[in-house]
Design a protein around this motif. Structure first.
Motif, PDB file in Angstrom:
ATOM      1  N   ASN A   1       2.375  -8.716   2.602  1.00  0.00           N
ATOM      2  CA  ASN A   1       1.325  -7.726   2.825  1.00  0.00           C
ATOM      3  C   ASN A   1       1.791  -6.364   2.314  1.00  0.00           C
ATOM      4  OD1 ASN A   1      -1.077  -6.558   3.881  1.00  0.00           O
ATOM      5  ND2 ASN A   1       0.067  -5.876   5.676  1.00  0.00           N
ATOM      6  N   LEU A   2       1.208  -5.919   1.214  1.00  0.00           N
ATOM      7  CA  LEU A   2       1.540  -4.621   0.637  1.00  0.00           C
ATOM      8  C   LEU A   2       0.637  -3.556   1.255  1.00  0.00           C
ATOM      9  CD1 LEU A   2       1.614  -5.796  -3.100  1.00  0.00           C
ATOM     10  CD2 LEU A   2       3.454  -5.919  -1.409  1.00  0.00           C
ATOM     11  N   THR A   3       1.009  -2.287   1.116  1.00  0.00           N
ATOM     12  CA  THR A   3       0.158  -1.216   1.630  1.00  0.00           C
ATOM     13  C   THR A   3      -0.087  -0.161   0.565  1.00  0.00           C
ATOM     14  OG1 THR A   3      -0.150   0.459   3.357  1.00  0.00           O
ATOM     15  CG2 THR A   3       2.109   0.087   2.585  1.00  0.00           C
ATOM     16  N   ALA A   4      -1.308   0.364   0.574  1.00  0.00           N
ATOM     17  CA  ALA A   4      -1.677   1.437  -0.356  1.00  0.00           C
ATOM     18  C   ALA A   4      -1.763   2.775   0.368  1.00  0.00           C
ATOM     19  CB  ALA A   4      -3.015   1.114  -1.010  1.00  0.00           C
ATOM     20  N   SER A   5      -1.354   2.813   1.630  1.00  0.00           N
ATOM     21  CA  SER A   5      -1.521   4.022   2.445  1.00  0.00           C
ATOM     22  C   SER A   5      -0.844   5.240   1.832  1.00  0.00           C
ATOM     23  CB  SER A   5      -0.974   3.779   3.855  1.00  0.00           C
ATOM     24  OG  SER A   5      -1.708   2.778   4.516  1.00  0.00           O
ATOM     25  N   GLN A   6       0.375   5.078   1.360  1.00  0.00           N
ATOM     26  CA  GLN A   6       1.102   6.217   0.790  1.00  0.00           C
ATOM     27  C   GLN A   6       0.437   6.725  -0.485  1.00  0.00           C
ATOM     28  OE1 GLN A   6       4.982   4.257   0.606  1.00  0.00           O
ATOM     29  NE2 GLN A   6       5.763   5.692   2.127  1.00  0.00           N
ATOM     30  N   ASP A   7       0.059   5.812  -1.361  1.00  0.00           N
ATOM     31  CA  ASP A   7      -0.569   6.210  -2.623  1.00  0.00           C
ATOM     32  C   ASP A   7      -1.919   6.886  -2.385  1.00  0.00           C
ATOM     33  OD1 ASP A   7       1.489   5.281  -4.266  1.00  0.00           O
ATOM     34  OD2 ASP A   7       0.703   3.247  -4.217  1.00  0.00           O
ATOM     35  N   LEU A   8      -2.699   6.363  -1.433  1.00  0.00           N
ATOM     36  CA  LEU A   8      -3.989   6.979  -1.122  1.00  0.00           C
ATOM     37  C   LEU A   8      -3.797   8.380  -0.545  1.00  0.00           C
ATOM     38  CD1 LEU A   8      -5.879   3.927   0.421  1.00  0.00           C
ATOM     39  CD2 LEU A   8      -6.430   5.092  -1.722  1.00  0.00           C
TER      40      LEU A   8
ATOM     41  N   PRO B   1     -10.027   4.309  12.153  1.00  0.00           N
ATOM     42  CA  PRO B   1     -11.341   4.004  12.731  1.00  0.00           C
ATOM     43  C   PRO B   1     -11.284   3.328  14.093  1.00  0.00           C
ATOM     44  CG  PRO B   1     -10.807   2.435  11.015  1.00  0.00           C
ATOM     45  CD  PRO B   1      -9.748   3.489  10.967  1.00  0.00           C
ATOM     46  N   ASP B   2     -10.124   2.741  14.424  1.00  0.00           N
ATOM     47  CA  ASP B   2      -9.991   2.085  15.724  1.00  0.00           C
ATOM     48  C   ASP B   2      -8.525   2.071  16.135  1.00  0.00           C
ATOM     49  OD1 ASP B   2      -8.714  -0.277  14.528  1.00  0.00           O
ATOM     50  OD2 ASP B   2     -10.713  -0.792  13.807  1.00  0.00           O
ATOM     51  N   ASP B   3      -8.257   1.471  17.294  1.00  0.00           N
ATOM     52  CA  ASP B   3      -6.906   1.492  17.850  1.00  0.00           C
ATOM     53  C   ASP B   3      -6.135   0.203  17.592  1.00  0.00           C
ATOM     54  OD1 ASP B   3      -8.617   0.037  19.420  1.00  0.00           O
ATOM     55  OD2 ASP B   3      -7.855   0.765  21.336  1.00  0.00           O
ATOM     56  N   GLU B   4      -6.600  -0.603  16.651  1.00  0.00           N
ATOM     57  CA  GLU B   4      -5.851  -1.808  16.321  1.00  0.00           C
ATOM     58  C   GLU B   4      -4.540  -1.432  15.639  1.00  0.00           C
ATOM     59  OE1 GLU B   4      -8.011  -4.806  14.301  1.00  0.00           O
ATOM     60  OE2 GLU B   4      -9.576  -4.955  15.828  1.00  0.00           O
ATOM     61  N   LYS B   5      -3.534  -2.257  15.852  1.00  0.00           N
ATOM     62  CA  LYS B   5      -2.173  -1.953  15.411  1.00  0.00           C
ATOM     63  C   LYS B   5      -2.095  -1.578  13.935  1.00  0.00           C
ATOM     64  CE  LYS B   5       2.390  -4.115  14.906  1.00  0.00           C
ATOM     65  NZ  LYS B   5       3.170  -5.371  15.100  1.00  0.00           N
ATOM     66  N   MET B   6      -2.712  -2.387  13.064  1.00  0.00           N
ATOM     67  CA  MET B   6      -2.608  -2.151  11.630  1.00  0.00           C
ATOM     68  C   MET B   6      -3.303  -0.862  11.213  1.00  0.00           C
ATOM     69  SD  MET B   6      -0.717  -4.497  10.410  1.00  0.00           S
ATOM     70  CE  MET B   6      -0.991  -4.219   8.675  1.00  0.00           C
ATOM     71  N   ALA B   7      -4.441  -0.557  11.832  1.00  0.00           N
ATOM     72  CA  ALA B   7      -5.177   0.659  11.484  1.00  0.00           C
ATOM     73  C   ALA B   7      -4.369   1.901  11.845  1.00  0.00           C
ATOM     74  CB  ALA B   7      -6.524   0.677  12.201  1.00  0.00           C
ATOM     75  N   VAL B   8      -3.787   1.901  13.034  1.00  0.00           N
ATOM     76  CA  VAL B   8      -2.983   3.044  13.478  1.00  0.00           C
ATOM     77  C   VAL B   8      -1.728   3.171  12.617  1.00  0.00           C
ATOM     78  CG1 VAL B   8      -1.685   4.031  15.401  1.00  0.00           C
ATOM     79  CG2 VAL B   8      -3.854   2.861  15.835  1.00  0.00           C
ATOM     80  N   GLN B   9      -1.136   2.044  12.281  1.00  0.00           N
ATOM     81  CA  GLN B   9       0.070   2.058  11.451  1.00  0.00           C
ATOM     82  C   GLN B   9      -0.216   2.649  10.078  1.00  0.00           C
ATOM     83  OE1 GLN B   9       2.574  -1.547  11.445  1.00  0.00           O
ATOM     84  NE2 GLN B   9       2.591  -1.438   9.223  1.00  0.00           N
ATOM     85  N   ARG B  10      -1.348   2.268   9.479  1.00  0.00           N
ATOM     86  CA  ARG B  10      -1.707   2.806   8.166  1.00  0.00           C
ATOM     87  C   ARG B  10      -1.961   4.309   8.237  1.00  0.00           C
ATOM     88  NH1 ARG B  10      -4.098  -2.444   7.330  1.00  0.00           N
ATOM     89  NH2 ARG B  10      -6.006  -1.864   8.413  1.00  0.00           N
ATOM     90  N   ALA B  11      -2.624   4.752   9.308  1.00  0.00           N
ATOM     91  CA  ALA B  11      -2.888   6.182   9.470  1.00  0.00           C
ATOM     92  C   ALA B  11      -1.586   6.962   9.608  1.00  0.00           C
ATOM     93  CB  ALA B  11      -3.771   6.411  10.698  1.00  0.00           C
ATOM     94  N   LYS B  12      -0.635   6.406  10.354  1.00  0.00           N
ATOM     95  CA  LYS B  12       0.654   7.079  10.543  1.00  0.00           C
ATOM     96  C   LYS B  12       1.430   7.170   9.228  1.00  0.00           C
ATOM     97  CE  LYS B  12       4.864   7.080  13.349  1.00  0.00           C
ATOM     98  NZ  LYS B  12       5.728   7.442  12.207  1.00  0.00           N
ATOM     99  N   ILE B  13       1.430   6.082   8.464  1.00  0.00           N
ATOM    100  CA  ILE B  13       2.131   6.086   7.177  1.00  0.00           C
ATOM    101  C   ILE B  13       1.535   7.151   6.254  1.00  0.00           C
ATOM    102  CG2 ILE B  13       2.524   4.762   5.058  1.00  0.00           C
ATOM    103  CD1 ILE B  13       2.718   2.250   6.815  1.00  0.00           C
ATOM    104  N   ALA B  14       0.205   7.209   6.202  1.00  0.00           N
ATOM    105  CA  ALA B  14      -0.467   8.196   5.350  1.00  0.00           C
ATOM    106  C   ALA B  14      -0.147   9.612   5.808  1.00  0.00           C
ATOM    107  CB  ALA B  14      -1.973   7.959   5.370  1.00  0.00           C
ATOM    108  N   ALA B  15      -0.195   9.829   7.123  1.00  0.00           N
ATOM    109  CA  ALA B  15       0.074  11.160   7.667  1.00  0.00           C
ATOM    110  C   ALA B  15       1.515  11.587   7.398  1.00  0.00           C
ATOM    111  CB  ALA B  15      -0.213  11.173   9.165  1.00  0.00           C
ATOM    112  N   ASP B  16       2.450  10.687   7.604  1.00  0.00           N
ATOM    113  CA  ASP B  16       3.864  11.002   7.361  1.00  0.00           C
ATOM    114  C   ASP B  16       4.118  11.316   5.888  1.00  0.00           C
ATOM    115  OD1 ASP B  16       4.383  10.601  10.023  1.00  0.00           O
ATOM    116  OD2 ASP B  16       5.256   8.603   9.775  1.00  0.00           O
ATOM    117  N   THR B  17       3.382  10.655   5.018  1.00  0.00           N
ATOM    118  CA  THR B  17       3.575  10.838   3.579  1.00  0.00           C
ATOM    119  C   THR B  17       3.243  12.258   3.133  1.00  0.00           C
ATOM    120  OG1 THR B  17       3.082   8.500   3.153  1.00  0.00           O
ATOM    121  CG2 THR B  17       2.890  10.014   1.284  1.00  0.00           C
ATOM    122  N   ILE B  18       2.208  12.853   3.742  1.00  0.00           N
ATOM    123  CA  ILE B  18       1.783  14.197   3.317  1.00  0.00           C
ATOM    124  C   ILE B  18       1.991  15.235   4.425  1.00  0.00           C
ATOM    125  CG2 ILE B  18       0.137  13.305   1.636  1.00  0.00           C
ATOM    126  CD1 ILE B  18      -2.090  13.829   3.658  1.00  0.00           C
ATOM    127  N   ASP B  19       2.814  14.869   5.420  1.00  0.00           N
ATOM    128  CA  ASP B  19       3.145  15.787   6.514  1.00  0.00           C
ATOM    129  C   ASP B  19       1.885  16.297   7.209  1.00  0.00           C
ATOM    130  OD1 ASP B  19       4.842  17.162   8.205  1.00  0.00           O
ATOM    131  OD2 ASP B  19       4.901  18.963   6.940  1.00  0.00           O
TER     132      ASP B  19
END
Length: 219
Positions: A148-155, A172-190
Motif C-alpha cells: 500500500n503506497l501513499t500519495a499524501s506527501q506528494d499531494l 473526512p472521518d476518524d478512521e485510522k487510515m484517514a487520520v494517518q494520511r492527514a497527519k502525514i500530509a500535515a507533517d510534510t508541510i508543517d
C-alpha cells in the motif's frame, strides 16, 4: 528492459491507459502491444499483439467506478497473461475497489475484499501495488505480497505551492487510515490537522458526520 532485475513490459488496462503511458515514459519500460474493444452487447474483448510467453508484465488498471466493469476487464487481462505463459504478473491498482469490508458486521454478509483477493491470486498475480487503500486490514486477506503506497506527501507538497494561508488538513472521518494520511500530509508541510467523527448504520449504510469546532477562520 531491465527494472529491478526484471525484463519488464507494461500492460495498460482500459481504465488506466494514459497512466500506463506516463509510467512507461518515466521508467523507460516498453508498453506491450495490445488491442481491446467492446462488442455490441457490451462484452469486453482483449488481445495481445505480441508473444508474451516468459515475459514479466506490469498490468496497470485502476478500479474506480464503474468498479465491476473495470474489475472484469482486469480479470480477463490477467487470465490472458496467465494462459499465454507470462512468467511474472505484477498488478498496479491505484484505486483498489471493494476494500472497505474485511469482516462480517452482520450475519450473512459477503466479504467482498476476500472475493477480489482470491480471484487475483487464482489468476496468477505475483504481487499487487495500490495507493492509499481505504482499509489497511484488507491487506491481511492476501496470500500474495501486496503493498500500500501513499500519495499524501506528494499531494501536500503540491498544494503547498499554491501559497495557501496557514494550511489546515482535515480528514473526512476518524478512521485510522484517514487520520494517518492527514497527519502525514500535515507533517510534510508543517501544518495542523484534525478530523471529523462519523457513525455508520450497519443496516442501512447511512453515515452521520458529527459537528466539530475547528480553528479554520482566515485559512
Amino acid at each position: 528492459m531491465p527494472l529491478g532485475g526484471l525484463n519488464l513490459k507494461i500492460v495498460g488496462g482500459p481504465s488506466s491507459e494514459s497512466l500506463a503511458k506516463k509510467v512507461s515514459d518515466v521508467l523507460r519500460v516498453p508498453l506491450a502491444k495490445t488491442t481491446s474493444k467492446r462488442f455490441p452487447d457490451g462484452e469486453f474483448y482483449f488481445k495481445f499483439e505480441e508473444d508474451i510467453r516468459g515475459e514479466s508484465l506490469l498490468i496497470i488498471q485502476s478500479l474506480y467506478p464503474p468498479q465491476d466493469k473495470h474489475l472484469i476487464e482486469l480479470f480477463i487481462i490477467l487470465h490472458t497473461c496467465r494462459d499465454l505463459g507470462a512468467n511474472r504478473i505484477i498488478v498496479f491498482i491505484p484505486y483498489l475497489a471493494y476494500s472497505r469490508q474485511d469482516i462480517r458486521y452482520l450475519t450473512g454478509e459477503c466479504l467482498s475484499s476476500a472475493v477480489v483477493s482470491e480471484i487475483l491470486e487464482a489468476l496468477g498475480t505475483s504481487v499487487v501495488y495500490t495507493v492509499d487503500i481505504h482499509n489497511e486490514e484488507v491487506l491481511k486477506k492476501y496470500k500474495i505480497p501486496i503493498y500500500n503506497l501513499t500519495a499524501s506527501q506528494d499531494l501536500a507538497k503540491y498544494f503547498a505551492k499554491k501559497r495557501l494561508t496557514r494550511p489546515f488538513i482535515v480528514a473526512p472521518d476518524d478512521e485510522k487510515m484517514a487520520v494517518q494520511r492527514a497527519k502525514i500530509a500535515a507533517d510534510t508541510i508543517d501544518a495542523e490537522y484534525d478530523y471529523f467523527t462519523k457513525k455508520r448504520d450497519r443496516h442501512t449504510g447511512e453515515i452521520e458526520t458529527f459537528k466539530k469546532s475547528m480553528d479554520v477562520k482566515g485559512r
